[in-house]
Design a protein around this motif. Structure first.
Motif, PDB file in Angstrom:
ATOM      1  N   LEU A  13       0.828  -1.211   0.000  1.00 15.38           N
ATOM      2  CA  LEU A  13       0.000   0.000   0.000  1.00 15.38           C
ATOM      3  C   LEU A  13       0.860   1.259   0.000  1.00 15.38           C
ATOM      4  N   ASP A  14       2.063   1.175   0.565  1.00  7.97           N
ATOM      5  CA  ASP A  14       2.929   2.353   0.604  1.00  7.97           C
ATOM      6  C   ASP A  14       3.589   2.616  -0.744  1.00  7.97           C
ATOM      7  N   ASN A  16       2.533   0.957  -3.839  1.00  9.71           N
ATOM      8  CA  ASN A  16       1.667   0.691  -4.989  1.00  9.71           C
ATOM      9  C   ASN A  16       2.414  -0.056  -6.087  1.00  9.71           C
ATOM     10  N   PRO A  57      -4.478   1.916  -5.841  1.00 13.50           N
ATOM     11  CA  PRO A  57      -5.216   1.319  -4.729  1.00 13.50           C
ATOM     12  C   PRO A  57      -6.723   1.473  -4.893  1.00 13.50           C
ATOM     13  N   THR A  58      -7.411   0.476  -4.411  1.00 10.72           N
ATOM     14  CA  THR A  58      -8.871   0.549  -4.366  1.00 10.72           C
ATOM     15  C   THR A  58      -9.299   1.402  -3.173  1.00 10.72           C
ATOM     16  N   PRO A  59     -10.583   1.797  -3.121  1.00 18.96           N
ATOM     17  CA  PRO A  59     -11.056   2.545  -1.946  1.00 18.96           C
ATOM     18  C   PRO A  59     -10.803   1.799  -0.629  1.00 18.96           C
ATOM     19  N   ALA A  61      -8.351  -0.259  -0.028  1.00 26.51           N
ATOM     20  CA  ALA A  61      -6.920  -0.149   0.243  1.00 26.51           C
ATOM     21  C   ALA A  61      -6.581   1.207   0.856  1.00 26.51           C
ATOM     22  N   LEU A  62      -7.209   2.266   0.343  1.00 27.05           N
ATOM     23  CA  LEU A  62      -6.959   3.597   0.890  1.00 27.05           C
ATOM     24  C   LEU A  62      -7.434   3.690   2.348  1.00 27.05           C
ATOM     25  N   GLU A  63      -8.545   3.007   2.649  1.00 24.32           N
ATOM     26  CA  GLU A  63      -9.027   3.001   4.025  1.00 24.32           C
ATOM     27  C   GLU A  63      -8.040   2.295   4.964  1.00 24.32           C
ATOM     28  N   ARG A  65      -4.726   1.897   4.534  1.00 22.31           N
ATOM     29  CA  ARG A  65      -3.325   2.303   4.459  1.00 22.31           C
ATOM     30  C   ARG A  65      -2.789   2.814   5.802  1.00 22.31           C
ATOM     31  N   TYR A  66      -3.461   3.768   6.396  1.00 16.00           N
ATOM     32  CA  TYR A  66      -2.955   4.380   7.632  1.00 16.00           C
ATOM     33  C   TYR A  66      -3.014   3.381   8.795  1.00 16.00           C
TER      34      TYR A  66
END
Length: 320
Positions: A13-14, A16, A57-59, A61-63, A65-66
């Protein structure tokens, strides 16, 4: 549950990128592709999808990540070696088992050092009457200091220093003022230090090689009792040179070299292996060792007196 997937997911995720994530984790792109496939199955989401020549990233994946990044960082912090930290804020109580033979030289300087470095640390000095391995194993004793006579896989032992036995007597005793010979030494009235009350020890074995015996008129269980018993009498007693150095002048006692080759007294520390990596325990072990070595550095073995027999002098415990 495979927690390694979190590390791989964080790298993916960092960056991609399967290739960059593989480089970061020191693995191959095909292996990272297989890991991404597992992550997709576990999470039920493609996570990274092709967009031209790159991945985006998919939505979901963005959720993630952090949150994933924070979890991985917490894991690394948890598993990283711990530093000693601020000793001034260290608040612990350590149980130290040591006989009076060691405690005489150790207690005062160790307490001063602990107060200077870690004032919130408390020490409980225990007599050496507990069974070593069991007491260390069940936590009744954190550190044992002295003559360590038990060794097994459940105990870690560190040798600190070697002491030698010398004779001690009143200042006007003939063995202090006159020539020391094997015959004169054997003829003296002896006091023996023996926790179990057994008077026979290495000294008697060495005297037997000369065809001589000694008369042990009494035994006492510890060094302090022995020194007070010798004071003001005609008794002589073998004591460890380094561990009795500070007490002898205070009691007005003098030393002489025992004209026999005796084994060394090995002074060490023992603890349970579960405490080996503990920073507070390691600090205490190092401090005890430094204190004993510092005390030993200011004490010199007695010089050989002219007129003694040609046997070498040495050191060793009598009977325990």
């Amino acid at each position: 549950m495979d927690m390694n997937l979190l590390v791989a997911l964080d790298a993916l995720l960092d960056s991609n990128s399967v290739t960059l994530a593989a480089e970061r984790l020191h693995t191959s792109p095909p292996a990272m592709s297989r890991t991404l496939a597992r992550l997709r199955r576990v999470l039920g989401d493609p996570l990274l999808v092709r967009a031209g020549r790159s991945l985006v990233p998919t939505p979901r994946a963005l959720e993630l990540r952090y949150e994933v990044s924070a979890l991985v960082e917490q894991g690394r912090t948890l598993l990283a070696p711990r530093e000693t930290g601020d000793l001034a804020s260290l608040k612990r109580t350590f149980a130290v088992q040591a006989g009076d033979m060691v405690l005489t030289e150790l207690a005062a300087p160790l307490l001063s050092a602990v107060r200077a470095e870690a004032p919130r640390v408390a020490l409980r000095f225990l007599p050496d009457i507990l069974e070593g391995t069991a007491a260390l194993r069940d936590g009744r004793v954190d550190l044992e200091v002295g003559v360590i006579d038990h060794t097994d896989p459940e105990t870690t032992v560190r040798r600190v220093l070697a002491d030698q036995m010398i004779g001690v007597a009143a200042a006007d005793h003939p063995l202090v003022t006159d020539r020391v010979t094997v015959a004169a030494y054997a003829a003296a009235r002896h006091l023996s230090i023996a926790r179990n009350g057994r008077a026979h020890g290495p000294i008697d074995d060495r005297l037997a090689l000369h065809g001589r015996t000694r008369r042990v008129v009494a035994t006492v269980p510890n060094l302090t009792s022995a020194l007070f018993a010798v004071r003001g009498t005609d008794l002589v007693c073998p004591v460890p040179a380094l561990l009795s150095a500070s007490a002898l002048p205070a009691l007005g006692l003098c030393t002489f070299e025992i004209p026999l080759p005796l084994p060394e007294v090995a002074i060490g520390m023992a603890w349970h292996p579960r405490n080996t990596a503990d920073n507070g325990h390691r600090w205490l072990r190092d401090l005890v060792q430094e204190t004993l070595l510092r005390s030993a550095a200011v004490v010199r073995p007695p010089k050989r007196r002219r007129g003694t027999t040609d046997q070498d002098a040495g050191g060793g415990l009598e009977s325990r």
